[in-house]
Scaffold this motif. Structure first.
Motif, PDB file in Angstrom:
ATOM      1  N   ARG A   1       0.716  -1.182   0.140  1.00 57.35           N
ATOM      2  CA  ARG A   1       0.078  -0.112   0.021  1.00 57.35           C
ATOM      3  C   ARG A   1       0.923   1.361   0.070  1.00 57.35           C
ATOM      4  NH1 ARG A   1      -2.936  -3.881  -0.084  1.00 57.35           N
ATOM      5  NH2 ARG A   1      -1.850  -4.054  -2.356  1.00 57.35           N
ATOM      6  N   VAL A   2       1.900   0.973   0.644  1.00 58.40           N
ATOM      7  CA  VAL A   2       3.091   2.364   0.671  1.00 58.40           C
ATOM      8  C   VAL A   2       3.350   2.489  -0.678  1.00 58.40           C
ATOM      9  CG1 VAL A   2       5.168   3.187   1.461  1.00 58.40           C
ATOM     10  CG2 VAL A   2       3.657   2.028   3.064  1.00 58.40           C
ATOM     11  N   GLN A   3       3.743   1.395  -1.480  1.00 59.15           N
ATOM     12  CA  GLN A   3       4.089   1.562  -2.820  1.00 59.15           C
ATOM     13  C   GLN A   3       2.891   2.048  -3.484  1.00 59.15           C
ATOM     14  OE1 GLN A   3       5.814  -1.725  -4.305  1.00 59.15           O
ATOM     15  NE2 GLN A   3       6.891  -2.229  -2.482  1.00 59.15           N
ATOM     16  N   ASP A   4       1.801   1.516  -3.435  1.00 51.06           N
ATOM     17  CA  ASP A   4       0.577   2.032  -3.913  1.00 51.06           C
ATOM     18  C   ASP A   4       0.332   3.573  -3.804  1.00 51.06           C
ATOM     19  OD1 ASP A   4      -0.190  -0.254  -5.197  1.00 51.06           O
ATOM     20  OD2 ASP A   4      -1.572  -0.665  -3.494  1.00 51.06           O
ATOM     21  N   LEU A   5       0.782   4.157  -2.661  1.00 47.07           N
ATOM     22  CA  LEU A   5       0.769   5.873  -2.320  1.00 47.07           C
ATOM     23  C   LEU A   5       1.576   6.470  -3.261  1.00 47.07           C
ATOM     24  CD1 LEU A   5      -0.352   5.810   1.186  1.00 47.07           C
ATOM     25  CD2 LEU A   5      -1.663   6.278  -0.706  1.00 47.07           C
ATOM     26  N   GLY A   6       2.974   5.688  -3.459  1.00 41.15           N
ATOM     27  CA  GLY A   6       3.680   6.502  -4.226  1.00 41.15           C
ATOM     28  C   GLY A   6       3.660   6.361  -5.740  1.00 41.15           C
ATOM     29  N   SER A   7       2.644   5.506  -6.024  1.00 44.74           N
ATOM     30  CA  SER A   7       2.306   5.352  -7.444  1.00 44.74           C
ATOM     31  C   SER A   7       1.333   6.016  -8.109  1.00 44.74           C
ATOM     32  CB  SER A   7       2.136   3.738  -7.862  1.00 44.74           C
ATOM     33  OG  SER A   7       0.802   3.237  -7.438  1.00 44.74           O
ATOM     34  N   PRO A   8       1.118   6.078  -9.411  1.00 48.79           N
ATOM     35  CA  PRO A   8      -0.286   6.796 -10.003  1.00 48.79           C
ATOM     36  C   PRO A   8      -1.564   6.339  -9.520  1.00 48.79           C
ATOM     37  CG  PRO A   8       1.267   6.327 -11.572  1.00 48.79           C
ATOM     38  CD  PRO A   8       1.953   5.676 -10.612  1.00 48.79           C
ATOM     39  N   ALA A   9      -1.510   5.046  -9.038  1.00 51.42           N
ATOM     40  CA  ALA A   9      -2.745   4.376  -8.509  1.00 51.42           C
ATOM     41  C   ALA A   9      -3.270   4.997  -7.387  1.00 51.42           C
ATOM     42  CB  ALA A   9      -2.555   2.843  -8.425  1.00 51.42           C
ATOM     43  N   ALA A  10      -2.639   5.894  -6.695  1.00 59.01           N
ATOM     44  CA  ALA A  10      -2.876   6.346  -5.362  1.00 59.01           C
ATOM     45  C   ALA A  10      -4.122   7.154  -5.473  1.00 59.01           C
ATOM     46  CB  ALA A  10      -1.667   7.421  -4.987  1.00 59.01           C
TER      47      ALA A  10
END
Lengths: 776, 222
Positions: free
Chosen positions: A136-145
């Motif tokens: 989820r941390v990576q998700d927040l750093g990605s465009p999917a955030a």
């Protein structure tokens, strides 16, 4: 009768017809659903087909493709279109690939832990939560955030996404701008499922018209075009082309028919009045259907009108026998015994259909009997009074006299009937190809380009197979769902093996109560979850309290009663489950759609295993067996009808020789038609059978009139004239049908055309009494 | 790294000039950019494809500390952008034809429409129009203002359309001469990100980078 009395009679008659027409239009409901025309089901397969699933969910799917504009414009239209279709009660569902995360209603959100398979293989312990949270941390750093952010607080393991993925149709197409597109990216794709069965032309047209309208609304100011496909589209198209062609042929027929009658009788009034008995018969027949059944099947009416076509001969017999010496009433009185014998025996024969126990055939019997009787009675007691006193006397025609002399000189070989009958039986026996055509669809084939387009769209969309279906039966919804879960790994194996490309189980939407409880039991309580979550969060920079909503939902899910079908039906996804899970008189059935069936043998083998809680429904096989069952009924009815006919004719004519003279041409003709069709490579269908019955009716009339000639040569010429006009007009009408490009019209046309020719010739050679030769 | 520096071909400046001459007067009717701003943008045009290393600092409300990601960016055409994260984890994002695909090792790729990530769409629009020196296109979507001189400049983009303004408050591009160095995107939800490229891509940052420090870096202050 005075002119005034004739005008009054005509006015009253027309008024009665108008009244009948009004009644028929308001009271007769014409159904087009093939099922109501079919006999009661005998096998479980037929029962499922008729009572439970209609023609299968696959047949109710419409495939839509949008093309002709930029992909972005097409995607926008696709989104607008889906919203309109979803609001329409005529559709079960509309899909275009847009992932609807809000598909699970707000109050059902905690159920995600019971519906998603995550807990089958995972525990919500510190390790699992840790790996999820890192992602989820990576998700927040990605465009999917952008779109994941609102979900994370209550759903850090993203169960909603897993459910949305699981609920997407199997074998999903490519996407562009969130909606389905073909692989080349030029066409946007959608699926719409109608409530109406695929083979119900009027309901399908209604639904498809709505689709076209929605498309026009959504595609204003664009160049986009809509392509519709699917079984329902074929049904509508075939129905339209068939009725178009039938109407076009009907128009030519009418012109030819009227021209022929004008040539034969030279009186416009006479020719127009001649239409009254047939119109009266048709309307009376429909009124009787409205009164007795409240409605009729479209096929019944089509068959019925074919059968009462023979009534057009009644006025012709009357007209041809008119002369200056006798009044029309006297002529009618003289003809009546012969005409009445023909009508009565035909009507009594149709009683056999009334006892068939099949709605469609009972309706056919009522319509035909009422129609023929009305036409005969109105000819005898109504039409005669309308005719003028200066008719054309056919007996005065020189060419007819010459023809009569030639005909009279024709031999009447006794060996002819047995020879022809034997030859016909031999030909039928040895003719190549199958005798019966069970596939009704073969008579109304879909245009090849439509089929090719359908195949292409079906592959792109991964739409379910129209022919095969697995059916689960159970005492209640949960039993069906449990069985559906048992099927899942078996079908997954078939998919891996390549026998099928995909499948859609009801349990994919709603797991059984047992499965839900098992998952529930694995949900940690607050005392377990809190420390695990705290440990998982160590070293990650989530703000404190970020996942309070998650802990609340897990706690709530621990005490929920398992979600049942009833409650799921009420949710936004309910319709999708309803299409696959349905209650039926005290039990439940589940339907498993199959996609891209490549090896039906593997499916048959799977369904045959004793541990597999479902059976395979081959819709093509089931409907063919229904047609065969239907034909058996028709054949039994025909056999009884033939017996009744012999009995009635025997009673009417009394002497064995006369009976034989009347029945022999008809019987031999029937054999000859069968032989000709079979030698022509035609497999017989219901339509051929009905046309055979019409041909037999015509033959009976020809033979009766030829057999019942008076000694007077003029009267004999008039009879010849009558039968010439009858057969020529019928020949003309059905020859045009026989030349049609549509197999169903060709079937009826060819059969009757052959019948007219054989009947006329054989009646001439077999039915006339011997004494005529002596006289000649 | 220096691929983002103008590798001036003969054709590029000519194109920019002709565009300026024909398009500028007709395009804008409200809150129009000054001639100086337009000239600044047109100078930024560079040939494609362009690749640069980058460092991105994302300030996310849900997190106590910002995320610092390093990797490289490949800008192939107006619709195609590749973004590869190499640290602290590996992840590849590909944006092509309105579709976003996020791939991580050992996980199934995530695919979604660019429209579901409006902030990204806004960034991509400003990024590609800037690297294309396309002042007209940029002005259609944003109200443009600029600050500084030809050597050290700042370009501010505020979305015109409500749909984008709902998600993106403003984009601040800072640069030196004809090279953008920072893309600072401020989202309406409170999140923001600063993308350092070119010679700033490897700038030394604190363990927990502060907004103020990043601003200074972008403006060329040590």
């Amino acid at each position: 009768m005075t002119l005034r009395a004739r005008v009054t009679l005509l006015a009253v008659w027309l008024a009665v017809l108008a009244g009948l027409l009004f009644y028929v239009l308001s009271a007769l409901k014409v159904s087009t659903d093939l099922r109501s025309f079919m006999p009661p089901a005998r096998t479980p397969e037929q029962r499922l087909l008729l009572d439970e699933i209609g023609e299968g969910p696959g047949s109710r799917l419409l495939l839509l493709a949008l093309h002709g504009d930029e992909p972005d414009a097409l995607a926008d239209i696709s989104k607008a279109l889906v919203l309109r279709i979803r609001d329409d009660k005529r559709f079960v569902r509309a899909l275009n690939g847009e992932g609807d995360l809000g598909a699970l209603a707000q109050d059902l959100l905690p159920y995600r832990y019971l519906l998603s398979p995550t807990l089958d293989t995972q525990a919500f312990d510190a390790d699992y939560l840790r790996s999820e949270l890192e992602q989820r941390v990576q998700d927040l750093g990605s465009p999917a955030a952008a779109w994941l952010k609102p979900l994370l607080g209550s759903d850090p393991t993203l169960e909603m996404l897993k459910l949305a993925e699981a609920w997407a149709p199997p074998g999903e197409p490519e996407r562009y701008a969130e909606v389905w597109f073909t692989r080349d990216g030029k066409q946007a794709l959608l699926l719409a499922e109608t409530v109406a069965g695929g083979f119900d032309p009027s309901a399908q047209r209604d639904a498809q018209d709505a689709l076209e309208q929605y498309f026009r609304d959504s595609s204003k100011d664009t160049h986009a075009q809509l392509v519709l496909s699917g079984p329902g589209v074929f049904t509508v198209r075939i129905n339209a082309t068939t009725s178009d062609e039938a109407n076009r042929i009907g128009l030519f027929d009418s012109i030819g028919f009227i021209t022929l009658l004008l040539l034969a009788y030279r009186r416009i009034g006479t020719v127009l009045a001649g239409a009254l008995p047939l119109v009266s018969g048709g309307l009376a027949g429909m009124a009787a259907l409205a009164l007795l059944f409240g409605g009729a099947h479209g096929i019944t009416l089509a068959f019925g009108f074919t059968l009462i076509g023979v009534a057009q001969d009644y006025p012709i017999h009357l007209f041809s026998h008119l002369s200056r010496e006798r009044s029309p009433v006297t002529v009618a009185q003289l003809l009546w015994p012969t005409l009445a014998t023909g009508v009565a025996s035909t009507c009594i024969a149709y009683l056999a259909f009334f006892a068939s126990g099949v709605d469609g055939l009972e309706q056919l019997a009522v319509f035909t009997i009422v129609g023929l009787a009305t036409a005969a009675l109105t000819t005898r007691f109504g039409l005669v009074h309308l005719l003028g006193s200066r008719p054309l006397d056919a007996a005065q025609s020189a060419w007819l006299a010459a023809l009569w002399r030639r005909v009279a000189a024709l031999p009447r070989p006794r060996w002819l009937a047995p020879l022809l009958a034997t030859a016909a039986v031999v030909a039928v026996y040895f003719a190549p190809g199958s005798f019966w055509e069970n596939n009704l669809a073969a008579l109304t084939p879909a245009p090849l380009d439509l089929v090719a387009q359908d195949t292409r769209l079906r592959q792109e969309l991964g739409a379910p197979d129209v022919r095969h279906l697995l059916v689960i039966e159970g005492d209640d919804a949960d039993a069906v769902l449990a069985a559906s879960e048992k099927l899942d790994p078996l079908l997954a194996q078939l998919q891996t093996d390549g026998a099928i490309a995909g499948y859609e189980l009801p349990s994919r939407y709603l797991p059984s109560a047992a499965t839900q409880r098992a998952r529930q039991a694995k949900l940690p309580d607050a005392a377990t979850l809190q420390p695990a979550l705290a440990q998982a969060l160590l070293g990650l920079s989530f703000k404190p309290g970020s996942f309070d909503a998650f802990a609340r939902d897990v706690e709530a899910a621990r005490t929920l009663a398992p979600l049942d079908a009833q409650r799921f039906f009420e949710s936004p996804l309910g319709l999708r489950l309803k299409a696959q899970l349905q209650p039926r008189d005290g039990h439940w059935i589940g339907l498993v759609s199959l996609v891209g069936v490549k090896d039906s043998g593997a499916l048959v083998a799977l369904a045959a295993r004793p541990d597999v809680p479902a059976h395979l429904l081959d819709l093509k096989h089931a409907s063919e067996s229904l047609v065969a069952a239907y034909r058996t009924r028709v054949l039994y009815s025909l056999a009884v009808a033939a017996l009744l006919l012999v009995v009635v004719v025997s009673i009417a004519l009394r002497r064995r020789r006369r009976v034989l003279q009347v029945l022999l041409p008809m019987a031999v003709t029937t054999l000859l038609i069968l032989a000709a069709l079979r030698l022509g490579g035609v497999s017989l269908s219901l339509f051929h059978l009905i046309a055979l019955v019409l041909a037999a009716g015509l033959g009976l009339d020809y033979a009766l009139f030829f057999e019942h000639v008076e000694d007077d040569e003029h009267e004999q010429r008039r009879t010849l004239h009558a039968i010439l006009v009858c057969s020529a007009s019928t020949f003309l009408v059905f020859l045009l049908l026989a030349l049609s490009s549509l197999p169903v019209l060709r079937a009826i046309g060819a059969t009757v055309t052959l019948g007219v020719v054989f009947n006329f010739v054989l009646a001439l050679l077999l039915a006339r009494p011997q004494r005529e030769i002596r006289d000649a | 790294m220096s691929l983002l520096l103008p590798l001036a071909s003969q054709a590029a400046p000519d194109q920019a000039e002709s565009r300026q001459a024909t398009a500028a007067p007709a395009a804008c009717s409200k809150d129009c950019a000054s001639a100086q701003t337009l000239r600044l943008i047109e100078r930024l045009k560079r040939p494609l494809p362009a690749t640069t290393r980058y460092t991105e600092v994302r300030f996310v409300e849900m997190l106590d500390a910002p995320l610092t990601l390093r990797g490289d960016l490949t800008y192939a055409s107006a619709n195609e952008l590749g973004k590869r994260v190499m640290s602290p984890y590996e992840e590849t994002t590909t944006i092509a034809n309105g579709q976003v695909e996020i791939a991580r090792k050992g996980k199934p790729a995530k695919r979604f429409s660019l429209k579901r990530a409006p902030a990204l769409a806004g960034f991509l629009e400003s990024f590609s129009a800037t690297l294309d020196g396309d002042a007209k296109r940029l002005e259609r979507s944003y109200v443009l203002t600029s600050d500084g001189d030809d050597h050290r400049w700042q370009l501010q983009l505020v979305p015109r359309e409500a749909a984008l303004a709902k998600h993106v408050k403003r984009v601040l591009i800072s640069g030196q001469d004809t090279t953008p160095l920072c893309f600072d995107v401020e989202e309406t939800g409170g999140d923001s990100s600063v993308l350092l490229v070119d010679k700033l891509a490897d700038a030394a940052l604190d363990a927990v980078p502060q907004q103020a420090h990043l601003q200074q870096l972008c403006q060329g202050k040590p």
